[in-house]
Motif scaffolding. Structure first.
Motif, PDB file in Angstrom:
ATOM      1  N   PHE A   1       2.330  71.799  30.067  1.00 17.11           N
ATOM      2  CA  PHE A   1       2.062  70.482  30.634  1.00 17.11           C
ATOM      3  C   PHE A   1       3.302  69.617  30.432  1.00 17.11           C
ATOM      4  CE2 PHE A   1      -2.201  71.875  29.225  1.00 17.11           C
ATOM      5  CZ  PHE A   1      -2.835  71.876  30.442  1.00 17.11           C
TER       6      PHE A   1
ATOM      7  N   LEU B   1      -6.394  67.094  31.102  1.00 12.55           N
ATOM      8  CA  LEU B   1      -5.712  68.207  31.751  1.00 12.55           C
ATOM      9  C   LEU B   1      -6.178  69.541  31.167  1.00 12.55           C
ATOM     10  CD1 LEU B   1      -2.129  66.709  31.909  1.00 12.55           C
ATOM     11  CD2 LEU B   1      -3.520  67.353  33.881  1.00 12.55           C
TER      12      LEU B   1
ATOM     13  N   SER C   1       2.302  66.176  34.803  1.00 11.59           N
ATOM     14  CA  SER C   1       1.025  66.845  35.030  1.00 11.59           C
ATOM     15  C   SER C   1      -0.115  65.852  35.204  1.00 11.59           C
ATOM     16  CB  SER C   1       0.709  67.779  33.864  1.00 11.59           C
ATOM     17  OG  SER C   1       1.709  68.755  33.718  1.00 11.59           O
TER      18      SER C   1
END
Length: 93
Positions: A66, A85, A31
């Motif tokens: 993730f 993220l 990710s």
């Protein structure tokens, strides 16, 4: 002889009860770096981050997944990557 040649035979596809072909390995992408996580990357992790409401209570069944490759973890950047993220994802929610 057969120097340099592999003696491996081609594997038969795995089939489920319905007769559909299924794969043993489903590739994932990191990710943070968008790199392909290879099957032999033993340092990679997949983390599910649960969604909470305004009172901090977990909303049952809602989470974001993730995947982080071993490279990010080895460099010591997994915590910062996961924070970035989640910040980006939480603004989109």
């Amino acid at each position: 002889g057969r120097k340099g040649r592999s003696c491996r035979t081609r594997q038969q596809p795995v089939m489920n009860v319905a007769g559909d072909k299924t794969d043993l390995y489903v590739p994932r992408k990191c990710s943070a770096t968008n790199r392909l996580i290879e099957a032999d990357d033993n340092g990679s992790v997949q983390i599910n981050v649960g969604h909470v409401d305004s009172e901090g209570v977990y909303v049952n069944g809602n989470f974001t997944t993730f995947a982080l490759c071993g490279f990010i973890r080895k460099e010591g950047k997994a915590d910062a990557a996961l924070n970035g993220l989640w910040d980006a994802k939480s603004k989109a929610l």
